[in-house]
Scaffold this active site. Structure first.
Site, PDB file in Angstrom:
ATOM      1  N   ASP A  18       0.835  -1.209   0.000  1.00 45.79           N
ATOM      2  CA  ASP A  18       0.000   0.000   0.000  1.00 45.79           C
ATOM      3  C   ASP A  18       0.867   1.255   0.000  1.00 45.79           C
ATOM      4  O   ASP A  18       1.989   1.248   0.511  1.00 45.79           O
ATOM      5  CB  ASP A  18      -0.907  -0.030   1.245  1.00 45.79           C
ATOM      6  N   ASN A  20       1.200   3.468  -2.926  1.00 42.53           N
ATOM      7  CA  ASN A  20       1.698   3.930  -4.231  1.00 42.53           C
ATOM      8  C   ASN A  20       1.189   5.332  -4.566  1.00 42.53           C
ATOM      9  O   ASN A  20       1.939   6.169  -5.069  1.00 42.53           O
ATOM     10  CB  ASN A  20       1.234   2.984  -5.347  1.00 42.53           C
ATOM     11  N   GLY A  21      -0.096   5.560  -4.298  1.00 41.32           N
ATOM     12  CA  GLY A  21      -0.704   6.848  -4.631  1.00 41.32           C
ATOM     13  C   GLY A  21      -0.052   7.979  -3.848  1.00 41.32           C
ATOM     14  O   GLY A  21       0.277   9.042  -4.402  1.00 41.32           O
ATOM     15  N   ARG A  31      -0.964   9.243  -9.907  1.00 35.66           N
ATOM     16  CA  ARG A  31      -0.994   8.007  -9.114  1.00 35.66           C
ATOM     17  C   ARG A  31      -0.381   6.823  -9.883  1.00 35.66           C
ATOM     18  O   ARG A  31       0.275   5.957  -9.308  1.00 35.66           O
ATOM     19  CB  ARG A  31      -2.444   7.666  -8.723  1.00 35.66           C
ATOM     20  N   ASN A  66     -10.925  -2.815  -5.243  1.00 37.72           N
ATOM     21  CA  ASN A  66     -10.212  -1.810  -6.042  1.00 37.72           C
ATOM     22  C   ASN A  66     -10.906  -1.497  -7.375  1.00 37.72           C
ATOM     23  O   ASN A  66     -10.572  -0.498  -8.039  1.00 37.72           O
ATOM     24  CB  ASN A  66      -8.753  -2.234  -6.293  1.00 37.72           C
ATOM     25  N   GLU A 205       1.635 -12.884  12.669  1.00 37.83           N
ATOM     26  CA  GLU A 205       2.173 -11.661  13.259  1.00 37.83           C
ATOM     27  C   GLU A 205       1.907 -10.537  12.272  1.00 37.83           C
ATOM     28  O   GLU A 205       2.143 -10.689  11.066  1.00 37.83           O
ATOM     29  CB  GLU A 205       3.691 -11.791  13.479  1.00 37.83           C
TER      30      GLU A 205
HETATM   31  C1  IPE Z   1      -5.396  -2.745  -0.112  1.00 41.45           C
HETATM   32  O1  IPE Z   1      -5.071  -1.405  -0.292  1.00 41.45           O
HETATM   33  C2  IPE Z   1      -5.327  -3.475  -1.402  1.00 41.45           C
HETATM   34  C3  IPE Z   1      -4.006  -3.649  -1.985  1.00 41.45           C
HETATM   35  C4  IPE Z   1      -2.888  -3.291  -1.437  1.00 41.45           C
HETATM   36  C5  IPE Z   1      -3.969  -4.286  -3.255  1.00 41.45           C
HETATM   37  P1  IPE Z   1      -6.200  -0.283  -0.456  1.00 41.45           P
HETATM   38  O2  IPE Z   1      -5.489   1.008  -0.588  1.00 41.45           O
HETATM   39  O3  IPE Z   1      -7.118  -0.661  -1.549  1.00 41.45           O
HETATM   40  O4  IPE Z   1      -6.983  -0.394   0.917  1.00 41.45           O
HETATM   41  P2  IPE Z   1      -7.869   0.665   1.687  1.00 41.45           P
HETATM   42  O5  IPE Z   1      -8.887   1.168   0.706  1.00 41.45           O
HETATM   43  O6  IPE Z   1      -6.965   1.763   2.148  1.00 41.45           O
HETATM   44  O7  IPE Z   1      -8.461  -0.095   2.835  1.00 41.45           O
HETATM   45  C1  IPE Z   2      -1.551   0.294  -3.330  1.00 39.53           C
HETATM   46  O1  IPE Z   2      -1.380   1.659  -3.377  1.00 39.53           O
HETATM   47  C2  IPE Z   2      -1.838  -0.299  -4.680  1.00 39.53           C
HETATM   48  C3  IPE Z   2      -3.214  -0.786  -4.854  1.00 39.53           C
HETATM   49  C4  IPE Z   2      -4.141  -0.751  -3.938  1.00 39.53           C
HETATM   50  C5  IPE Z   2      -3.550  -1.344  -6.131  1.00 39.53           C
HETATM   51  P1  IPE Z   2      -2.595   2.677  -3.338  1.00 39.53           P
HETATM   52  O2  IPE Z   2      -3.010   2.972  -4.739  1.00 39.53           O
HETATM   53  O3  IPE Z   2      -3.687   2.177  -2.464  1.00 39.53           O
HETATM   54  O4  IPE Z   2      -1.907   3.937  -2.708  1.00 39.53           O
HETATM   55  P2  IPE Z   2      -2.498   4.960  -1.660  1.00 39.53           P
HETATM   56  O5  IPE Z   2      -3.057   4.154  -0.523  1.00 39.53           O
HETATM   57  O6  IPE Z   2      -3.567   5.723  -2.367  1.00 39.53           O
HETATM   58  O7  IPE Z   2      -1.353   5.793  -1.252  1.00 39.53           O
HETATM   59 MG    MG Z   3      -4.100   2.401  -0.508  1.00 40.27          MG
END
Ligand code: IPE
Ligand code: IPE
Ligand code: MG
Length: 244
Positions: A18, A20-21, A31, A66, A205
């Protein structure tokens, strides 16, 4: 940092990749650029896992929730999945990795379904690290699908409901070939499972790291494994000192 010896390693590390964005946002990038950078972190983590002799690595790449994201972002993620398969399969085969994909399957584009099938059959006889991608994966859906299968068998008279045990139930999950994860890592500072391996993580864990996924690398993995090694796991019993 020295490489861990296999005896200290968890049997199965599962990672919720988690952040990346947010990584992209910090750099004033779209993103999608964060997802692209995330793919490099996947590559490095897989290489590190193989080099350390890790037996099972499971990576959460796309959740069943997603799909709610904008079409352009979903499209970019699907494109990256394709790109990863095209660019990395040869190396994975060479590294003796066995690839599996857990998730819904039927909802992704047919060319991706084909890539999934090809990668699984191409690596089916490999005996190195089990690399599993959770892709269009949701833990509740997985559990419901297993319940439906068992209910159908009971209804048809092929199964006595009294014989259903946790082990039998687990054998109906996507992860039936894998041990339960003993370490679940989530990056980006969020403290939740987001529907990942709900049944399988019963005694895992949990390690929540502030690192954003694109910044995760070999050193982060090694540090996480060190933290795991320092944890005391009791499984509901008492620790050895209390018993003595
Ligand atoms: C969880 O991350 C899914 C993946 C890492 C693929 P999200 O970014 O989708 O989760 P939430 O929405 O913050 O719970
Ligand atoms: C995780 O990064 C990748 C996926 C869920 C596919 P995010 O896209 O959720 O990144 P944030 O949480 O918005 O930073
Ligand atoms: Mg995320």
């Amino acid at each position: 940092m020295p490489e861990k010896t296999p005896s200290h390693l968890p049997k199965h590390v599962a990672i919720i990749m988690d952040g990346n964005g947010r990584w992209a946002k910090k750099r004033y990038l779209p993103r999608e650029a964060g997802h692209y950078a995330g793919m490099s972190a996947v590559r490095e983590t897989v290489r590190a896992g193989c080099d350390m002799g890790l037996e099972n690595l499971t990576l959460f790449a796309f959740s069943s929730e997603n799909w709610k994201r904008p079409k352009t972002e979903v499209g970019a993620l699907m494109g990256l999945f394709r790109a990863y398969f095209r660019s990395d399969m040869d190396e994975l085969v060479e590294r003796n990795v066995r690839m599996r994909i857990i998730g819904h399957r039927g909802r992704v584009a047919s060319d991706i379904q084909q890539m999934i099938q090809d990668s699984e059959s191409r690596t089916a006889k490999n005996t190195g690290m089990n690399l599993t991608f959770a892709f269009d994966y949701g833990g509740k859906e997985e559990i419901v699908a297993a319940v439906q299968e068992l209910a159908r068998a009971a209804k048809d008279g092929r199964l006595d409901p009294e014989t259903i045990t946790p082990e039998l139930f687990a054998s109906r999950l996507f992860t039936s070939a894998l041990p339960e994860p003993d370490l679940v890592i989530r990056t980006s500072g969020e403290h939740r499972l987001s529907n990942f391996l709900l049944w399988q993580s019963a005694y895992a864990e949990l390690l929540f790291l502030d690192t954003l996924w694109p910044d995760f690398d070999r050193a982060t993995l090694t540090a996480a494994l060190e933290q795991f090694a320092a944890r005391e796991r009791r499984f509901g019993a008492l620790d050895s000192e209390a018993v003595a």
